[in-house]
Design an enzyme around this catalytic site. Sequence first.
Site, PDB file in Angstrom:
ATOM      1  N   GLY A  17       0.818  -1.209   0.000  1.00  0.00           N
ATOM      2  CA  GLY A  17       0.000   0.000   0.000  1.00  0.00           C
ATOM      3  C   GLY A  17       0.847   1.252   0.000  1.00  0.00           C
ATOM      4  CB  ALA A  66      -6.820   0.072   6.030  1.00  0.00           C
ATOM      5  CE1 TYR A  67     -13.287  -4.278   1.530  1.00  0.00           C
ATOM      6  CE2 TYR A  67     -13.830  -1.949   1.733  1.00  0.00           C
ATOM      7  CZ  TYR A  67     -14.054  -3.186   1.159  1.00  0.00           C
ATOM      8  OH  TYR A  67     -15.038  -3.337   0.198  1.00  0.00           O
ATOM      9  CB  THR A  68      -8.411   1.837   1.359  1.00  0.00           C
ATOM     10  OG1 THR A  68      -7.889   1.066   0.270  1.00  0.00           O
ATOM     11  CG2 THR A  68      -7.446   1.768   2.537  1.00  0.00           C
ATOM     12  CE1 TYR A 131     -11.369   3.053   5.026  1.00  0.00           C
ATOM     13  CE2 TYR A 131     -11.974   5.370   5.238  1.00  0.00           C
ATOM     14  CZ  TYR A 131     -11.017   4.369   5.220  1.00  0.00           C
ATOM     15  OH  TYR A 131      -9.696   4.703   5.402  1.00  0.00           O
ATOM     16  CD1 TRP A 156      -9.446  13.849   2.143  1.00  0.00           C
ATOM     17  CD2 TRP A 156      -8.952  15.602   0.845  1.00  0.00           C
ATOM     18  NE1 TRP A 156     -10.573  14.615   2.044  1.00  0.00           N
ATOM     19  CE2 TRP A 156     -10.297  15.705   1.248  1.00  0.00           C
ATOM     20  CE3 TRP A 156      -8.415  16.599   0.045  1.00  0.00           C
ATOM     21  CZ2 TRP A 156     -11.130  16.769   0.860  1.00  0.00           C
ATOM     22  CZ3 TRP A 156      -9.229  17.657  -0.325  1.00  0.00           C
ATOM     23  CH2 TRP A 156     -10.570  17.735   0.055  1.00  0.00           C
TER      24      TRP A 156
END
Length: 299
Positions: A17, A66-68, A131, A156
């Site tokens: 990531g 993370a799950y993004t 989320y 962001w």
Amino acid sequence: MNVAQAERTILVTGTNGQVGFELARTLQGLGRIVALDRSGLDLSKLDQVRSVVREVRPALIVNPAAYTAVDKAETEFDLAMRINGEAPGVLAEEAKRLDAALIHYSTDYVFDGQKPSPYLEEDPTDPQNAYGKSKLAGETAIEAVGGKYLVFRTSWVYGARGKNFLLTMLRLGRERPELKVVADQFGAPTWSNTIAALTAHILAQSQIANDERQWWGERSGVYHMTASDSTSWHGFASSIFALAKLQSRPNVLPIPASDYPTPAKRPVNSRMSNDKLVNVFGLRPPRWDDALKLCLEQC
């Protein structure tokens, strides 16, 4: 002798990531880095999370994984909750069992986005999408376990790799003469390298403390970690094209968020105050546009 004294191993998750990639490089010199991507540590498999931590026996766990997929989380809430909500709690439990420390990253989406000024750490949370709810659950799980931990909320996030707003804009800017970008949502575009560098500075402080256990005891908690100042998505896009070396620049038109509906509701105000970070660690994040200039040199 505890594990931190015996061997300072740093376990970094999610190294494919944006933030994990930078952390695996920036933390060099602070310990022996064990960098694992999803193939080596899948946070959706909680039993694997426990077994990997027990095998590595780190003195520190740094968890940017993370799950993004913000919109997809609306229909994959169970998966998002397992990765973002339950796995951080498991990491916290295993860290505490080893007398290790945990660093975890969260998001501005834990707030409702309605506050007119930048959010403080103690402001009430009220996530407006799946989320954000899953990320808040992760924070809550870590706090419930206690121990030595730092949770950094950021916003962001972009960088020179992966999927993010910057790379999407650069791609679309080469393909289209005109782009429409939301102009009524505000936040701080934060370079992934900034997050990694600030994290490394903070860890260095912990290692040179006279009493490292006391250092963590006095500082464990939630902090905001974003670039300084703020802009809109339209302002971010406009700056990207003003600074990027493209053969031609697209015309960037401002639009309201209502013209660009998404499955997940986005906060109007994503601005978060870094004052606590500055006061506790003496670190002042760079302005978002200064960091953007540095990042674009890599793109």
